[in-house]
Design an enzyme around this catalytic site. Structure first.
Site, PDB file in Angstrom:
ATOM      1  N   SER A 295       0.827  -1.213   0.000  1.00  0.00           N
ATOM      2  CA  SER A 295       0.000   0.000   0.000  1.00  0.00           C
ATOM      3  C   SER A 295       0.862   1.264   0.000  1.00  0.00           C
ATOM      4  CB  SER A 295      -0.975   0.003   1.184  1.00  0.00           C
ATOM      5  OG  SER A 295      -0.291  -0.194   2.402  1.00  0.00           O
ATOM      6  N   ARG A 380       3.770  -5.394  16.574  1.00  0.00           N
ATOM      7  CA  ARG A 380       2.367  -4.970  16.529  1.00  0.00           C
ATOM      8  C   ARG A 380       1.461  -6.097  17.026  1.00  0.00           C
ATOM      9  NH1 ARG A 380       2.183  -3.250  10.315  1.00  0.00           N
ATOM     10  NH2 ARG A 380       3.127  -5.333  10.252  1.00  0.00           N
ATOM     11  N   ASP A 426      -1.792  -8.889  11.618  1.00  0.00           N
ATOM     12  CA  ASP A 426      -3.169  -9.295  11.304  1.00  0.00           C
ATOM     13  C   ASP A 426      -3.622 -10.534  12.077  1.00  0.00           C
ATOM     14  OD1 ASP A 426      -3.485  -7.252   9.340  1.00  0.00           O
ATOM     15  OD2 ASP A 426      -2.181  -8.409   8.036  1.00  0.00           O
TER      16      ASP A 426
HETATM   17  N1  NMX Z   1       1.279 -19.891   5.110  1.00  0.00           N
HETATM   18  C1  NMX Z   1       1.662 -20.719   4.119  1.00  0.00           C
HETATM   19  N2  NMX Z   1       2.705 -20.505   3.303  1.00  0.00           N
HETATM   20  C2  NMX Z   1       3.416 -19.409   3.531  1.00  0.00           C
HETATM   21  C3  NMX Z   1       3.119 -18.512   4.559  1.00  0.00           C
HETATM   22  C4  NMX Z   1       1.988 -18.774   5.358  1.00  0.00           C
HETATM   23  N3  NMX Z   1       1.594 -17.959   6.328  1.00  0.00           N
HETATM   24  N4  NMX Z   1       4.022 -17.504   4.524  1.00  0.00           N
HETATM   25  C5  NMX Z   1       4.843 -17.751   3.493  1.00  0.00           C
HETATM   26  N5  NMX Z   1       4.487 -18.905   2.892  1.00  0.00           N
HETATM   27  C6  NMX Z   1       5.056 -19.503   1.695  1.00  0.00           C
HETATM   28  C7  NMX Z   1       4.905 -18.543   0.532  1.00  0.00           C
HETATM   29  O1  NMX Z   1       3.607 -18.617  -0.013  1.00  0.00           O
HETATM   30  C8  NMX Z   1       5.991 -19.034  -0.396  1.00  0.00           C
HETATM   31  O2  NMX Z   1       5.526 -20.212  -1.009  1.00  0.00           O
HETATM   32  P1  NMX Z   1       5.865 -20.536  -2.565  1.00  0.00           P
HETATM   33  O3  NMX Z   1       7.357 -20.531  -2.650  1.00  0.00           O
HETATM   34  O4  NMX Z   1       5.233 -21.862  -2.793  1.00  0.00           O
HETATM   35  O5  NMX Z   1       5.260 -19.419  -3.351  1.00  0.00           O
HETATM   36  C9  NMX Z   1       7.107 -19.423   0.588  1.00  0.00           C
HETATM   37  O6  NMX Z   1       6.450 -19.662   1.847  1.00  0.00           O
HETATM   38  C10 NMX Z   1       8.159 -18.370   0.771  1.00  0.00           C
HETATM   39  O7  NMX Z   1       7.530 -17.161   1.136  1.00  0.00           O
HETATM   40  P2  NMX Z   1       8.293 -16.087   2.071  1.00  0.00           P
HETATM   41  O8  NMX Z   1       9.520 -15.655   1.346  1.00  0.00           O
HETATM   42  O9  NMX Z   1       8.466 -16.642   3.424  1.00  0.00           O
HETATM   43  O10 NMX Z   1       7.228 -14.913   2.188  1.00  0.00           O
HETATM   44  P3  NMX Z   1       6.922 -13.726   1.166  1.00  0.00           P
HETATM   45  O11 NMX Z   1       7.820 -12.598   1.489  1.00  0.00           O
HETATM   46  O12 NMX Z   1       6.920 -14.199  -0.238  1.00  0.00           O
HETATM   47  O13 NMX Z   1       5.418 -13.380   1.537  1.00  0.00           O
HETATM   48  C11 NMX Z   1       3.589 -12.976   2.976  1.00  0.00           C
HETATM   49  C12 NMX Z   1       5.078 -12.712   2.716  1.00  0.00           C
HETATM   50  C13 NMX Z   1       3.154 -12.082   4.133  1.00  0.00           C
HETATM   51  C14 NMX Z   1       2.800 -12.603   1.734  1.00  0.00           C
HETATM   52  C15 NMX Z   1       3.391 -14.452   3.340  1.00  0.00           C
HETATM   53  O14 NMX Z   1       4.084 -14.750   4.522  1.00  0.00           O
HETATM   54  C16 NMX Z   1       1.937 -14.817   3.486  1.00  0.00           C
HETATM   55  O15 NMX Z   1       1.290 -15.128   2.485  1.00  0.00           O
HETATM   56  N6  NMX Z   1       1.358 -14.805   4.743  1.00  0.00           N
HETATM   57  C17 NMX Z   1      -0.041 -15.038   4.947  1.00  0.00           C
HETATM   58  C18 NMX Z   1      -0.853 -13.801   4.558  1.00  0.00           C
HETATM   59  C19 NMX Z   1      -0.659 -12.689   5.553  1.00  0.00           C
HETATM   60  O16 NMX Z   1      -0.713 -12.864   6.759  1.00  0.00           O
HETATM   61  N7  NMX Z   1      -0.436 -11.472   5.044  1.00  0.00           N
HETATM   62  C20 NMX Z   1      -0.359 -10.290   5.896  1.00  0.00           C
HETATM   63  C21 NMX Z   1       1.018  -9.641   5.896  1.00  0.00           C
HETATM   64  C22 NMX Z   1       1.012  -8.425   6.811  1.00  0.00           C
HETATM   65  N8  NMX Z   1       0.171  -7.335   6.301  1.00  0.00           N
HETATM   66  O17 NMX Z   1      -0.615  -6.820   6.993  1.00  0.00           O
HETATM   67  O18 NMX Z   1       0.281  -6.966   5.121  1.00  0.00           O
HETATM   68  C1  MLT Z   2       2.309  -3.707   6.497  1.00  0.00           C
HETATM   69  O1  MLT Z   2       1.978  -3.254   7.584  1.00  0.00           O
HETATM   70  O2  MLT Z   2       2.342  -2.987   5.482  1.00  0.00           O
HETATM   71  C2  MLT Z   2       2.581  -5.167   6.384  1.00  0.00           C
HETATM   72  O3  MLT Z   2       3.155  -5.684   7.540  1.00  0.00           O
HETATM   73  C3  MLT Z   2       3.274  -5.583   5.129  1.00  0.00           C
HETATM   74  C4  MLT Z   2       4.690  -5.147   4.926  1.00  0.00           C
HETATM   75  O4  MLT Z   2       5.285  -4.431   5.696  1.00  0.00           O
HETATM   76  O5  MLT Z   2       5.246  -5.602   3.891  1.00  0.00           O
END
Ligand code: NMX
Ligand code: MLT
Length: 489
Positions: A295, A380, A426
């Protein structure tokens, strides 16, 4: 449908120069009144009064700070312009630019282990330093806005003045509500909210000033006007969406005696002191997370084309509405409720493990866990946990969230590919809101959106003050990468 009671502005809109004029006249007349009422004041006391008055005005504070920061940036460019910040690898280009330093973002900095620092202050420090509504209470988000914009911890008087300024700016033209009303009431709350923000854009001071040919050295001023107004207006628009969707359209007007967070809770329909405190904490901790998150980065990118704050922030909201980013707070509560529906509130840790594996095996993520930068539990998350331990230790859903803290990280670690198995912001927010009666999970990302305006708009003002350029990174094709790598092998 009942509408919010709003003070309408002049229908042709108040132009930027007129606003600056009125601001100066009102400031001068306030000062004059104070001096006239006390004719025996010495010159030095008068001068002190003048200083004190501008001390309370955020705009004047910024005006003083901007030239020195412009010089600072100029010096960095001329002295260190050619210093390398690291190597870009193919993995980074293919991996969502993770670990690639590529943005200037002054308001906050994220440490992978310690979490976010707002202008150098961690969340626990902000909880101690920033003014609160009551002794020992949660920080007032207005105080954080002041800190993000100026880099200085405000006094309670400065925060009170800013609270008032935000209330004064919180007028919503009727067509904003009409634009929202044109959507089906079943439309996602984020769609309704962003539609409201786009309708607010009609009165952008930046757009008007640009059309009139404003000099680039003055861009930050109408950006400031738009940003402060947008931050001020968002709670009323967000509350309108909530009441429209879930409370038969019975809107609640703003209360002039309340601060930003408490007023937001009030307009949503929640007046308990605990919910007011939760909202102050919620808005503060969701406000900013350095510049690379979807964002913030989107808002900054769009604003780099000199799109005004409303356009830029609406774009940011569309990024926030994605399930891997801000929509994760909705996904967490829906997922927790699905756990309860299937296994009951008193689920054992073994049952919970099975449920987590079932989620992963069906090709889904466990919402609320993992992060693009953080490598430890999100502070957080921790401060929301502390809030829960203080106010709702026996809530069954909080206890379920606590069990997930034990159960999920070892499973994500076992998967082998997840870089951060720990919970993020979250994972916790929904159960707190749910406890106080804000049970509609689909709405949660709107709360995140209101909060995020504080960080994105603060940086946006600095983007314009520092004259940051159009953002335009270079992209390449797979063929280009193959040829380049073969040549350098
Ligand atoms: N559950 C399952 N798989 C996961 C998760 C999770 N919570 N977190 C990471 N992975 C997987 C990810 O999908 C990826 O799989 P693939 O190689 O098959 O595509 C692998 O682990 C490596 O990912 P990372 O490098 O650890 O994480 P990345 O930086 O790509 O993504 C998120 C970060 C936040 C997108 C990821 O951890 C996620 O999808 N979490 C769940 C959604 C979530 O909670 N998002 C909120 C983030 C905070 N916010 O408010 O924005
Ligand atoms: C945020 O607050 O924007 C989330 O934790 C995601 C991020 O920092 O990449």
């Amino acid at each position: 449908m009942a509408k919010l009671h709003v003070k309408e502005e002049n229908s042709c809109g108040v132009c930027f120069s007129t606003m600056v004029f009125y601001r100066s006249v009102s400031l001068l007349s306030k000062l004059r009144n104070r001096v006239v009422k006390q004719p025996s004041l010495t010159n030095s006391v008068r001068w002190l009064q003048i200083q004190t008055s501008s001390d309370l005005d955020l705009h004047s504070q910024l005006k003083e700070l901007i030239p020195e920061q412009q010089e600072r940036l100029k010096k960095i460019k001329s002295e260190y312009g050619k210093v390398q910040l690291g190597n870009i690898t193919v993995d980074m280009v293919l991996g969502g630019m993770r670990g690639m330093t590529g943005l200037l973002w002054e308001t906050s900095l994220l440490d992978p282990d310690e979490g976010i620092r707002f202008r150098g202050h961690s969340i626990p420090e902000c909880q101690k330093l920033l003014p609160a509504a009551k002794p020992g209470g949660e920080p007032l988000p207005e105080g954080l806005l002041w800190l993000l914009l100026t880099g200085k911890v405000p006094t309670k008087e400065q925060v009170d003045a800013l609270s008032k300024e935000l209330r004064d700016r919180a007028t919503i033209p009727d067509y904003v509500y009409k634009a929202i009303d044109a959507l089906p009431v079943t439309a996602h709350p984020m769609t309704q909210f962003t539609t409201g923000v786009m309708a607010l854009q009609v009165r952008s001071e930046f757009q008007k000033a640009y059309e009139k040919g404003i000099h680039k050295s003055k861009y930050w001023e109408p950006t400031y006007e738009d940003s402060l107004s947008l931050i001020a207006q968002l709670p009323a628009v967000a509350a309108y969406v909530y009441r429209r969707m879930y409370k038969n359209g019975e809107s609640i007007p703003m209360d002039d005696s309340l601060d930003y967070g408490a007023n937001f809770a009030h307009m949503l329909g929640f007046d308990s002191p605990e919910m007011q405190e939760l909202m102050r904490l919620y808005v503060t901790i969701h406000s900013d997370h350095e510049g690379g998150n979807v964002s913030a980065h989107t808002g900054h990118l769009v604003a780099s084309a000199l799109s005004d704050p409303y356009l830029s922030f609406a774009a940011a909201l569309n990024g926030l509405a994605g399930p891997l980013h801000g929509l994760a707070n909705q996904e967490v509560l829906l997922w927790i409720k699905s756990v309860v529906d299937e296994c009951g509130e008193n689920i054992s840790k073994d049952q919970l493990k099975d449920y987590v594996w079932k989620t992963l095996n069906s090709g889904k993520v466990v919402p609320g866990f993992g992060h693009g930068v953080l490598r430890k539990t999100d502070p957080r998350y921790m401060c929301q946990r502390e809030f829960a331990l203080k106010h709702l230790p026996n809530d069954p859903l909080f206890q379920l969230v606590s069990k997930l803290y034990d159960v999920v990280p070892p499973i994500l670690t076992e998967l082998g590919k997840v870089k951060n198995p720990w919970p993020n912001v979250d994972a916790h927010s929904g159960v707190l809101l749910n406890y106080y009666g804000l049970t509609e999970a689909r709405y949660y990302t709107v709360l995140f959106g209101v909060s995020r305006s504080i960080g994105i708009c603060s940086q946006l003002i600095w983007d314009r003050a520092l004259g940051l350029p159009l953002e335009r990174p270079k992209s390449v094709t797979m063929e280009w990468l193959e040829n380049h790598c073969k040549k350098s092998a």
